[in-house]
Scaffold this motif. Structure first.
Motif, PDB file in Angstrom:
ATOM      1  N   TRP A  18       0.843  -1.157   0.044  1.00  0.00           N
ATOM      2  CA  TRP A  18       0.148   0.094  -0.008  1.00  0.00           C
ATOM      3  C   TRP A  18       0.759   1.150   0.045  1.00  0.00           C
ATOM      4  O   TRP A  18       0.723   2.311  -0.713  1.00  0.00           O
ATOM      5  CB  TRP A  18      -0.875  -0.150   1.212  1.00  0.00           C
ATOM      6  CG  TRP A  18      -1.925   1.194   1.259  1.00  0.00           C
ATOM      7  CD1 TRP A  18      -2.854   1.195   0.435  1.00  0.00           C
ATOM      8  CD2 TRP A  18      -1.571   2.444   1.999  1.00  0.00           C
ATOM      9  NE1 TRP A  18      -3.555   2.449   0.898  1.00  0.00           N
ATOM     10  CE2 TRP A  18      -3.022   3.137   1.725  1.00  0.00           C
ATOM     11  CE3 TRP A  18      -0.834   2.882   2.770  1.00  0.00           C
ATOM     12  CZ2 TRP A  18      -2.971   4.358   2.165  1.00  0.00           C
ATOM     13  CZ3 TRP A  18      -1.029   4.075   3.514  1.00  0.00           C
ATOM     14  CH2 TRP A  18      -2.134   4.738   3.034  1.00  0.00           C
ATOM     15  N   HIS A  23       1.574   6.229  -2.076  1.00  0.00           N
ATOM     16  CA  HIS A  23       1.188   6.679  -0.495  1.00  0.00           C
ATOM     17  C   HIS A  23       2.502   7.027   0.055  1.00  0.00           C
ATOM     18  O   HIS A  23       3.325   6.467   0.926  1.00  0.00           O
ATOM     19  CB  HIS A  23       0.506   5.774   0.062  1.00  0.00           C
ATOM     20  CG  HIS A  23      -0.773   5.188  -0.385  1.00  0.00           C
ATOM     21  ND1 HIS A  23      -0.837   4.114  -1.359  1.00  0.00           N
ATOM     22  CD2 HIS A  23      -1.945   6.073  -0.313  1.00  0.00           C
ATOM     23  CE1 HIS A  23      -2.351   4.327  -1.686  1.00  0.00           C
ATOM     24  NE2 HIS A  23      -2.754   5.094  -1.094  1.00  0.00           N
ATOM     25  N   ASP A  79      -7.149   6.233   1.014  1.00  0.00           N
ATOM     26  CA  ASP A  79      -8.349   5.588   0.646  1.00  0.00           C
ATOM     27  C   ASP A  79      -9.460   5.686   1.737  1.00  0.00           C
ATOM     28  O   ASP A  79      -9.735   4.623   2.076  1.00  0.00           O
ATOM     29  CB  ASP A  79      -7.865   4.151   0.432  1.00  0.00           C
ATOM     30  CG  ASP A  79      -6.681   4.066  -0.788  1.00  0.00           C
ATOM     31  OD1 ASP A  79      -6.763   4.771  -1.449  1.00  0.00           O
ATOM     32  OD2 ASP A  79      -6.013   3.127  -0.721  1.00  0.00           O
ATOM     33  N   TYR A 104     -10.833   3.809   5.831  1.00  0.00           N
ATOM     34  CA  TYR A 104      -9.568   4.297   5.659  1.00  0.00           C
ATOM     35  C   TYR A 104      -8.700   3.348   5.823  1.00  0.00           C
ATOM     36  O   TYR A 104      -8.834   2.295   6.670  1.00  0.00           O
ATOM     37  CB  TYR A 104      -9.339   5.515   6.584  1.00  0.00           C
ATOM     38  CG  TYR A 104      -9.383   5.299   8.128  1.00  0.00           C
ATOM     39  CD1 TYR A 104      -8.233   4.819   8.597  1.00  0.00           C
ATOM     40  CD2 TYR A 104     -10.631   5.431   8.928  1.00  0.00           C
ATOM     41  CE1 TYR A 104      -8.116   4.631  10.097  1.00  0.00           C
ATOM     42  CE2 TYR A 104     -10.464   5.147  10.063  1.00  0.00           C
ATOM     43  CZ  TYR A 104      -9.272   4.882  10.715  1.00  0.00           C
ATOM     44  OH  TYR A 104      -9.206   4.403  12.050  1.00  0.00           O
ATOM     45  N   THR A 105      -7.266   3.539   5.421  1.00  0.00           N
ATOM     46  CA  THR A 105      -6.368   2.952   5.448  1.00  0.00           C
ATOM     47  C   THR A 105      -5.124   3.875   6.076  1.00  0.00           C
ATOM     48  O   THR A 105      -5.098   5.169   6.041  1.00  0.00           O
ATOM     49  CB  THR A 105      -5.573   2.455   4.203  1.00  0.00           C
ATOM     50  OG1 THR A 105      -6.482   1.276   3.600  1.00  0.00           O
ATOM     51  CG2 THR A 105      -4.002   1.732   4.408  1.00  0.00           C
ATOM     52  N   TYR A 172     -12.297  -1.390   6.842  1.00  0.00           N
ATOM     53  CA  TYR A 172     -13.359  -1.521   5.704  1.00  0.00           C
ATOM     54  C   TYR A 172     -14.559  -2.505   6.078  1.00  0.00           C
ATOM     55  O   TYR A 172     -14.892  -3.100   5.159  1.00  0.00           O
ATOM     56  CB  TYR A 172     -12.474  -1.792   4.311  1.00  0.00           C
ATOM     57  CG  TYR A 172     -11.629  -0.835   3.943  1.00  0.00           C
ATOM     58  CD1 TYR A 172     -12.021   0.504   3.333  1.00  0.00           C
ATOM     59  CD2 TYR A 172     -10.372  -1.097   4.278  1.00  0.00           C
ATOM     60  CE1 TYR A 172     -10.949   1.204   3.042  1.00  0.00           C
ATOM     61  CE2 TYR A 172      -9.302  -0.093   3.733  1.00  0.00           C
ATOM     62  CZ  TYR A 172      -9.967   1.009   3.164  1.00  0.00           C
ATOM     63  OH  TYR A 172      -9.054   1.947   2.844  1.00  0.00           O
ATOM     64  N   LEU A 195     -12.474  10.030  -2.593  1.00  0.00           N
ATOM     65  CA  LEU A 195     -11.618   8.766  -2.627  1.00  0.00           C
ATOM     66  C   LEU A 195     -12.547   7.436  -2.363  1.00  0.00           C
ATOM     67  O   LEU A 195     -12.177   6.438  -2.318  1.00  0.00           O
ATOM     68  CB  LEU A 195     -10.496   8.690  -1.591  1.00  0.00           C
ATOM     69  CG  LEU A 195      -9.321   9.747  -1.490  1.00  0.00           C
ATOM     70  CD1 LEU A 195      -8.306   9.780  -0.361  1.00  0.00           C
ATOM     71  CD2 LEU A 195      -8.659   9.567  -2.804  1.00  0.00           C
ATOM     72  N   PRO A 198     -11.110   4.461  -4.966  1.00  0.00           N
ATOM     73  CA  PRO A 198      -9.995   3.735  -4.260  1.00  0.00           C
ATOM     74  C   PRO A 198     -10.571   3.119  -2.629  1.00  0.00           C
ATOM     75  O   PRO A 198      -9.964   1.944  -2.496  1.00  0.00           O
ATOM     76  CB  PRO A 198      -9.062   4.801  -3.789  1.00  0.00           C
ATOM     77  CG  PRO A 198      -9.169   5.841  -4.808  1.00  0.00           C
ATOM     78  CD  PRO A 198     -10.721   5.757  -5.134  1.00  0.00           C
ATOM     79  N   SER A 199     -11.436   3.611  -1.909  1.00  0.00           N
ATOM     80  CA  SER A 199     -11.904   2.946  -0.999  1.00  0.00           C
ATOM     81  C   SER A 199     -12.500   1.618  -1.212  1.00  0.00           C
ATOM     82  O   SER A 199     -12.457   0.423  -0.508  1.00  0.00           O
ATOM     83  CB  SER A 199     -12.674   3.903  -0.054  1.00  0.00           C
ATOM     84  OG  SER A 199     -12.108   5.017   0.191  1.00  0.00           O
ATOM     85  N   GLN A 202     -10.015  -1.086  -2.120  1.00  0.00           N
ATOM     86  CA  GLN A 202      -9.365  -1.563  -0.921  1.00  0.00           C
ATOM     87  C   GLN A 202     -10.461  -2.509  -0.178  1.00  0.00           C
ATOM     88  O   GLN A 202      -9.831  -3.591   0.533  1.00  0.00           O
ATOM     89  CB  GLN A 202      -9.086  -0.564   0.119  1.00  0.00           C
ATOM     90  CG  GLN A 202      -7.798   0.402  -0.204  1.00  0.00           C
ATOM     91  CD  GLN A 202      -6.443  -0.404  -0.508  1.00  0.00           C
ATOM     92  OE1 GLN A 202      -6.308  -1.550   0.286  1.00  0.00           O
ATOM     93  NE2 GLN A 202      -5.682   0.097  -1.368  1.00  0.00           N
TER      94      GLN A 202
END
Length: 215
Positions: A18, A23, A79, A104-105, A172, A195, A198-199, A202
């Protein structure tokens, strides 16, 4: 950073991949001087064998705090998306009874900061960063005795952040049923704001690996 068991990184390769996927911007947090609040600095970074590499302007007031206490935290997040309660209501219940949340990450590095002041060492740090951010090499040589970088090195200080611990969180809804996560990912893709996409990616990636959550 609080991490529920189902939000934890599945292995080191997960957070490393990731981070490597673009990132490379985070938040440096340092302990404040006595009577002062902690200080934070947003900045790009690169990595080098157990270290994070950054540089900051010499006038930055954060240096005094780092010299006083070199134990720092560096956090990277992305994300992320807001998930409305109507998307999370249990089947057969009123949609408005659903409770919203955030996806989120986040990867949090605990580090020991080492200040880089030697001109050649700073030049090497910049060369390492430029190799990452401008891999085509479309920039002037970074050398202590050549312009434009040579005369600018005195205006910055480098930091090698020795990583002592890494904590990764991928939030998630992995504890929810497969059908629920699939539906939310579809909602995110359809909404397509910020985002969201992208979320959703993930969430689907984690879904493929986790499947039905088992404690």
């Amino acid at each position: 950073m609080f991490i529920q068991p189902w939000d934890a990184g599945l292995d080191e390769a997960e957070w490393q991949a990731w981070i490597a996927d673009g990132h490379d911007f985070g938040l440096l947090s340092v302990n404040g001087l006595p009577g002062q609040a902690p200080a934070t600095v947003p900045t790009h970074f690169t990595s080098d064998t157990g270290h994070l590499l950054i540089h900051l302007a010499r006038p930055n007031p954060v240096w005094t705090a780092i010299e006083n206490d070199p134990d720092v935290t560096f956090a990277v997040f992305g994300d992320y998306a807001f998930i409305p309660g109507t998307w999370r209501a249990k089947p057969g219940t009123t949609p408005t009874d659903g409770v919203p949340t955030s996806y989120y990450t986040a990867v949090q590095f605990t580090c020991r900061a080492h200040i880089v002041d030697d001109p050649e060492a700073k030049a090497e740090l910049l060369r390492h960063q430029l190799a990452h951010f401008q891999p085509d090499g479309d920039h002037a040589p970074v050398a202590v005795d050549q312009p434009p970088y040579g005369r600018m090195l005195s205006g910055i200080r480098g930091l090698r952040l020795e990583v002592t611990e890494v904590r990764a969180k991928f939030k998630y809804d992995d504890n929810k049923p497969v059908e629920h996560r699939t539906t939310v990912a579809d909602h995110l893709t359809e909404r397509g704001q910020g985002l969201d996409v992208p979320s959703a990616l993930q969430q689907r990636r984690r879904l493929d690996r986790v499947g039905t959550w088992k404690p």
